[in-house]
Design an enzyme around this catalytic site. Structure first.
Site, PDB file in Angstrom:
ATOM      1  CE1 TYR A 191       3.206   7.469  12.514  1.00 50.05           C
ATOM      2  CE2 TYR A 191       1.869   7.681  14.555  1.00 50.05           C
ATOM      3  CZ  TYR A 191       2.671   8.175  13.645  1.00 50.05           C
ATOM      4  OH  TYR A 191       2.868   9.642  13.799  1.00 50.05           O
ATOM      5  NE  ARG A 233       4.883  13.410  10.865  1.00 53.51           N
ATOM      6  CZ  ARG A 233       4.045  12.911   9.813  1.00 53.51           C
ATOM      7  NH1 ARG A 233       3.458  11.604  10.062  1.00 53.51           N
ATOM      8  NH2 ARG A 233       3.764  13.379   8.496  1.00 53.51           N
ATOM      9  CG  HIS A 275      -4.055  10.479   2.581  1.00 55.71           C
ATOM     10  ND1 HIS A 275      -5.094  10.613   3.713  1.00 55.71           N
ATOM     11  CD2 HIS A 275      -3.517   9.699   3.040  1.00 55.71           C
ATOM     12  CE1 HIS A 275      -5.242   9.452   4.514  1.00 55.71           C
ATOM     13  NE2 HIS A 275      -3.922   8.923   4.157  1.00 55.71           N
ATOM     14  CD  GLU A 333      -6.306   4.767   4.818  1.00 54.25           C
ATOM     15  OE1 GLU A 333      -5.697   3.620   4.222  1.00 54.25           O
ATOM     16  OE2 GLU A 333      -5.456   5.509   5.578  1.00 54.25           O
ATOM     17  CE1 TYR A 387      -0.365   8.371   4.484  1.00 51.10           C
ATOM     18  CE2 TYR A 387       1.879   9.403   4.329  1.00 51.10           C
ATOM     19  CZ  TYR A 387       0.707   9.423   5.035  1.00 51.10           C
ATOM     20  OH  TYR A 387       0.350  10.289   6.018  1.00 51.10           O
ATOM     21  CG  ASP A 442      -5.815   0.222   3.171  1.00 55.62           C
ATOM     22  OD1 ASP A 442      -5.991  -0.875   3.811  1.00 55.62           O
ATOM     23  OD2 ASP A 442      -4.877   0.974   3.429  1.00 55.62           O
ATOM     24  CG  ASP A 473      -2.179   0.967   0.990  1.00 53.55           C
ATOM     25  OD1 ASP A 473      -2.315   1.439  -0.060  1.00 53.55           O
ATOM     26  OD2 ASP A 473      -2.743   1.323   2.021  1.00 53.55           O
TER      27      ASP A 473
END
Ligand code: CA
Length: 429
Positions: free
Chosen positions: A253, A151, A142, A208, A137, A242, A135
């Site tokens: 994560y 963050r 996004h 997603e 990114y 997803d 997958d």
């Protein structure tokens, strides 16, 4: 490039409604099981499933140079291994067979009864055995939105993002076809302001909006696929939901990326739209000048595709709300760049591998491809027509994703990927 099946003037002797995603110019590939439990390699025109297995038995592909046995498997993998010239020849042949003026099958009632099935009388299956699932990114919007929320709003995009098509290896074991329901996962999360995690049902189950491409045997281990040849290794595309559990994701994560927040389910649409069928909808992708990618990722020409995407939430009581409208062309990194990057170190990519695009968000607020972004981490709930609100997905909601291209009066679509979120399976320690 002249692809017979793509001719906008073609008409089929099969009935196809004007709004169908599956006119004779589409000719996707898939797999279905009939009422007698026979599995067929298939295509679809309108609301008919068409057995390529039976067409092969009847000799319709006899002069095409490939192993006809691949059309008698239970997945598309062996057919995909035959390579692009064979996919194109078979797809063109199907267009010839079903073209309005071709009497051969049209006027052969006995053969027609063997070849053509009503879609609502068959079970459409997962089209490929997915050996590996990656997958990416690759939507700048996004990645920026998630970076701002997870963050630092001032440094949302990490320093590597504009240089690397960032991705991770997912699980192929939990990829399911449209229609298969998904249970709310349980797991660890860290409540806001706390220092110790809690265990329980995820409270932030999300979709997603993605597409995915399915590859052929792209290389041998140690070999790389150059960016300019990468599209030849792409068989076609599907829609991908997803599924993600945001509270589990936020806690787990660091430092290695998504794990249990992502691998409880990924749902795909069942008809693989050939890259050839998308050729008329090729368009430019976002400019990559600041910075320029490294040479092995540089490409010329148009490598995006103009695919309209939509997400709908349907509640248990039957009301539905479109929550997102996006487009595949917004993706910063193209599929060919993703595949070139994936193999630049010699990583083996095989027939039936699935490569997710990453969540496809546009720049407008209603084009964000996840509830996390649409509601800005739950701060701005979405109103539903029945007076309820959604921040994330509730039990017994069904998430439906649709995608289509349209040009010169021809509409090529993916159908849908639809899956219902069921309550969590009760956890007994
Ligand atoms: Ca994803």
């Amino acid at each position: 490039m002249n692809i017979f099946a793509n001719n906008p003037a073609l008409k089929s002797w099969l009935e196809v409604s004007a709004q169908s995603d599956f006119p004779i110019q589409n000719i996707p590939f898939g797999v279905f099981t009939d009422e007698n439990d026979r599995v067929h390699i298939a295509t679809r025109i309108g609301d008919y499933a068409i057995s390529l297995s039976v067409l092969e038995e009847l000799g319709y592909f006899i002069d095409i140079d490939f192993d006809g046995e691949v059309l008698h498997d239970e997945t598309l993998n062996a057919f995909i291994s035959e390579g692009k010239a064979v996919w194109r020849a078979v797809r063109n042949r199907i267009a010839e067979i079903f073209e309005a003026n071709n009497p051969k099958l049209r006027d052969d009632a006995e053969a027609r009864a063997e070849v053509i099935f009503d879609l609502d009388k068959v079970l459409v299956e997962l089209p490929v055995y997915v050996g590996d699932y990656t997958d990416f990114y690759s939507s700048r919007e996004h990645a920026t939105n998630v970076g701002m929320m997870f963050r630092d709003p001032n440094n949302a995009l990490l320093p590597n993002w504009l240089h690397i098509p960032v991705g991770y290896h997912g699980r192929s074991s939990t990829i399911v076809p449209s229609g298969v329901p998904v249970h709310r996962p349980v797991g660890q999360s860290l409540p806001k302001g706390e220092t110790l995690p809690v265990f329980g049902e995820s409270k932030r189950v999300d979709f997603e909006l993605e597409t995915a491409f399915i590859t052929t045997d792209a290389n041998e281990m140690g070999q790389r696929v150059p960016v300019e040849k990468a599209e030849d290794a792409i068989f076609g595309m599907v829609l991908l939901n997803d599924w993600s559990a945001r509270d589990i994701q936020a806690w787990e994560y660091v430092p290695l990326g998504p794990f249990l927040a992502k691998n409880f389910a990924s749902s795909i649409s069942c008809w693989v739209v050939a890259l050839d069928a998308l050729e008329p909808f090729r368009c430019a992708s976002p400019v990559q000048e600041e910075p320029k990618p490294l040479p092995y990722l540089q490409q010329t020409g148009d490598h995006a595709f103009d695919i309209n995407l939509e997400v709908i939430i349907e509640t248990e009581s039957g009301v539905s709300q479109t929550v997102c409208k996006s487009n595949f062309k917004y993706m910063y990194w193209t599929m060919s760049q993703q595949l070139a990057h994936h193999t630049v170190n010699g990583c083996l990519v095989s027939s039936g591998d699935l490569m997710g695009s990453g969540t496809i968000s546009g720049s407008e607020k209603d084009s964000f491809g996840s509830m996390l972004e649409l509601t800005w981490a739950g701060q701005n709930p979405i109103a539903m027509p029945d007076g309820t609100e959604r921040t994330f997905i509730q039990d017994n909601d069904t998430v439906v994703m649709k995608g289509y291209c349209e040009k010169d009066g021809v509409r090529i679509g993916f159908g849908e990927v639809s899956s219902k979120l069921l309550p969590a399976i009760p956890f007994v320690k």
